[in-house]
Design a protein around this motif. Structure first.
Motif, short mmCIF file in Angstrom:
data_model
loop_
_atom_site.label_atom_id
_atom_site.label_comp_id
_atom_site.label_asym_id
_atom_site.label_seq_id
_atom_site.Cartn_x
_atom_site.Cartn_y
_atom_site.Cartn_z
N GLU A 96 86.44 -24.73 -14.57
CA GLU A 96 87.62 -24.28 -13.83
C GLU A 96 87.56 -24.83 -12.42
O GLU A 96 86.55 -24.69 -11.74
N MET A 97 88.63 -25.47 -12.00
CA MET A 97 88.67 -25.98 -10.63
C MET A 97 89.43 -25.01 -9.74
O MET A 97 90.19 -24.16 -10.22
N SER A 98 89.20 -25.13 -8.44
CA SER A 98 89.84 -24.21 -7.49
C SER A 98 89.88 -24.86 -6.11
O SER A 98 89.14 -25.81 -5.83
N GLY A 99 90.73 -24.32 -5.25
CA GLY A 99 90.92 -24.88 -3.92
C GLY A 99 89.78 -24.57 -2.96
O GLY A 99 88.98 -23.65 -3.17
N LYS A 100 89.76 -25.35 -1.89
CA LYS A 100 88.71 -25.21 -0.88
C LYS A 100 88.67 -23.81 -0.28
O LYS A 100 87.60 -23.32 0.12
N ASP A 101 89.83 -23.15 -0.24
CA ASP A 101 89.88 -21.81 0.34
C ASP A 101 89.17 -20.77 -0.53
O ASP A 101 88.96 -19.63 -0.09
N LEU A 102 88.77 -21.15 -1.74
CA LEU A 102 88.10 -20.21 -2.64
C LEU A 102 86.61 -20.52 -2.84
O LEU A 102 85.98 -19.99 -3.76
N TYR B 112 88.83 -28.61 -5.00
CA TYR B 112 89.77 -29.60 -4.49
C TYR B 112 90.24 -29.20 -3.09
O TYR B 112 90.26 -28.03 -2.74
N GLU B 113 90.61 -30.20 -2.33
CA GLU B 113 91.09 -29.95 -0.97
C GLU B 113 92.53 -29.45 -1.01
O GLU B 113 93.25 -29.64 -1.99
N LEU B 114 92.93 -28.83 0.08
CA LEU B 114 94.27 -28.26 0.16
C LEU B 114 95.25 -29.28 0.74
O LEU B 114 94.85 -30.24 1.41
N PHE B 115 96.52 -29.07 0.48
CA PHE B 115 97.55 -29.95 1.01
C PHE B 115 97.93 -29.52 2.43
O PHE B 115 97.92 -28.34 2.77
N LEU B 116 98.28 -30.51 3.23
CA LEU B 116 98.67 -30.27 4.62
C LEU B 116 100.13 -30.69 4.81
O LEU B 116 100.64 -31.56 4.10
N TYR C 88 96.74 -36.98 -8.65
CA TYR C 88 95.56 -37.62 -9.23
C TYR C 88 94.62 -38.16 -8.15
O TYR C 88 93.41 -38.01 -8.22
N ASN C 89 95.20 -38.80 -7.15
CA ASN C 89 94.40 -39.51 -6.15
C ASN C 89 93.51 -38.57 -5.33
O ASN C 89 94.00 -37.59 -4.76
N ALA C 90 92.22 -38.86 -5.29
CA ALA C 90 91.26 -38.22 -4.38
C ALA C 90 91.45 -36.72 -4.24
O ALA C 90 91.81 -36.24 -3.16
N PRO C 91 91.21 -35.94 -5.28
CA PRO C 91 91.44 -34.49 -5.18
C PRO C 91 90.53 -33.79 -4.18
O PRO C 91 90.84 -32.69 -3.74
N LYS C 92 89.43 -34.42 -3.81
CA LYS C 92 88.50 -33.79 -2.87
C LYS C 92 88.83 -34.13 -1.42
O LYS C 92 88.09 -33.74 -0.51
N ARG C 93 89.93 -34.86 -1.21
CA ARG C 93 90.31 -35.23 0.16
C ARG C 93 91.61 -34.52 0.54
O ARG C 93 92.56 -34.50 -0.24
#
Length: 538
Positions: free
Chosen positions: A253-259, A283-287, A321-326
């Protein structure tokens, strides 16, 4: 589980879904449970609001991990889209009707609150239906799961009794993360008030693992003894997350950086219960355009509906798809680049697939590193791609002040008589998207500047060279070489300053297209006229 099958790969593809799939392969291989039960990937959804762009991103990315895992192993794998519709409604959302009605049901289960839209049995059911419709729209393969159904049906009963057996250990672990006053009253168990239906957050006076009950008092001091099974209680969300992993055997299970901290805590609780936490991708959050975290309540950033007004869904999928950790900005100005990147990827992939039988093994594996292979689930779409980039269409729309598709098709047909909406359906879509994007984001912000002395001389020289070749059959590369030659002749340093001049003076924007292609599409006489107009600009 049978042996993993990597025989079709000389090496594992380097794309991130394959990296995640390899981790999943190792987990399944080392599991104590050696049954043939498929690997289980989970995504979570809080139905207190409507599905949003983050929901799309999480399910899409999880689907791509599944696709890579299946390519590696030829083994079944299952995605469970889990809705926490048993949660209590903590506040009334801004984007719903009948807010006063909803306000009367605060802290009750989402699945037992009337639907403010009046279309479903409950607010939770309405939002669950929206989620399923949303996921189906993009062709995701998944099984929907409702927390209410799982709790009420007894699916979680054994796990909930296990929570009571290790109740104090869970409290001790969670207590370290709480403020002192909250720590004194914390329990992972939230009984449902049998009279009001409110999800109660109260201290437990007694825990009875044998009977499977908890004892507590409501705000009026009334005493209750409640079964934790059969939907009479639920768990606080971090404990609930852990219990779900344990009860269902979730593998990924994947989750956002805030978790991040929540994942760590839920993993500890899962181990206390006797389970093995799933593999997690953070994964990183969107800005937004100001670099601030996107928030549903603030309404900053970009929604799926907004994106799809200006570009095809494949471009949004590529962006996810692109760079989910960024961390990435998710605003309107990222749409053109994402669209053109998708067009390149799908074109490259289609070419590889066309020559698949003649490719070396290493070349063949480029297919599995191409985002388009994931976006289209391994099947090349018919009439793929577009011969003209989205950026170029935007520039054509801009310079022609186009408001109708016919204007752009006029340029396109003159450039290549063979193109049509029927022969190039993606190009047809892009034309419509370009008109919409131009009208909303380019036309209101066009700012032309007057050329400087050397720029006037260079523009005059370019116009003269174009006059010399009027009526001749000149291709885009030859026009590009002509533009380069003029820039070098007038000693623009760096040379990109010359192209900056073309974009700012002729097109009224900071960036622009490959200019040789622009001339080929827009036309020689039209480009000369564009230059002459710019030369008179003060």
């Amino acid at each position: 589980m049978s042996e993993n099958n990597f025989s079709s790969f000389t090496s594992i593809p380097k794309s991130w879904p394959f990296e995640e799939a390899v981790k999943l392969v190792d987990r399944i291989k080392n599991k104590k449970d050696k049954s043939d039960k498929p690997a289980l990937l989970e995504t979570g959804y809080g139905p207190s609001g409507l599905p949003h762009i983050g929901t799309f991103g999480e399910v899409a990315r999880t689907s791509w991990v599944r696709q890579a895992y299946q390519a590696l192993t030829v083994q079944p794998v299952h995605i469970l889209a889990f809705s926490d519709d048993m949660d209590g409604l903590r506040k009334v959302p801004d984007n719903v009707p009948n807010k006063d009605m909803l306000a009367q049901h605060l802290n009750k289960q989402l699945s037992r609150i009337p639907d403010p839209f009046g279309t479903h049995d409950s607010f939770g059911a309405h939002n669950n239906a929206q989620l399923c419709s949303f996921l189906d729209r993009f062709g995701f393969e998944y099984e929907f799961a409702s927390a209410t159904n799982y709790y009420n049906s007894g699916r979680f009963d054994a796990a909930l009794k296990r929570v009571l057996e290790v109740h104090d250990e869970i409290v001790a672990v969670v207590g370290k993360t709480l403020r002192e006053e909250r720590r004194a009253t914390y329990s992972p168990v939230l009984p449902i008030h049998p009279e009001t239906g409110i999800v109660m957050q109260v201290p437990m006076e007694k825990i009875d693992p044998v009977a499977g009950t908890v004892a507590w008092r409501d705000e009026n001091g009334k005493f209750f003894e409640t079964l934790v099974t059969g939907g009479h209680a639920k768990l606080q969300w971090k404990a609930d997350w852990a219990m779900r992993w344990y009860a269902l055997g979730v593998d990924y299970e994947m989750s956002g950086k805030d978790l991040i901290d929540s994942v760590k805590l839920s993993s500890k609780i899962c181990k206390i219960l006797g389970g093995e936490p799933p593999i997690n991708l953070t994964y990183e959050l969107f800005l937004d355009d100001q670099g601030q975290k996107i928030s549903k309540s603030k309404g900053n950033g970009l929604s799926i509906e907004e994106w799809l007004q200006y570009a095809p869904e494949e471009s949004l999928a590529l962006y996810m798809y692109n760079a989910p950790k960024r961390a990435k900005r998710l605003f309107f100005d990222v749409i053109p680049k994402a669209t053109d990147e998708y067009l390149k990827h799908v074109s490259d992939w289609a070419e590889l697939e066309k020559n698949k039988d003649n490719l070396e093994a290493a070349e063949k594996e480029k297919i599995f590193n191409n985002p388009a292979w994931f976006i289209h689930q391994g099947k090349v779409p018919e009439k793929v791609g577009s011969p003209i980039s989205f950026a170029m269409l935007l520039n054509l729309a801009s310079v022609a002040n186009a408001e109708r598709a016919e204007i752009l098709w006029g340029f396109l047909k003159r450039y290549d008589e063979s193109v049509s909406p029927e022969s190039h359906p993606m190009l047809s879509q892009l034309v419509e998207y370009a008109l919409a994007y131009y009208a909303d984001f380019i036309r209101p912000h066009k700012v032309y500047r007057a050329p400087e002395v050397k720029e006037k001389q260079a523009l005059t020289a370019l116009a003269d060279k174009l006059r010399e070749v009027q009526g001749q059959s000149i291709n885009a590369d030859e026009f590009q070489n002509m533009v380069f030659a003029v820039g070098k002749e007038f000693e623009f340093e760096p040379l990109r300053a010359w192209f900056g001049c073309l974009y700012e003076v002729l097109l009224g924007q900071k960036e622009g297209p490959r200019f040789g292609m622009f001339i080929a599409l827009y036309g020689v006489s039209e480009t000369i006229e564009l230059i002459e107009t710019a030369l008179t600009r003060e």
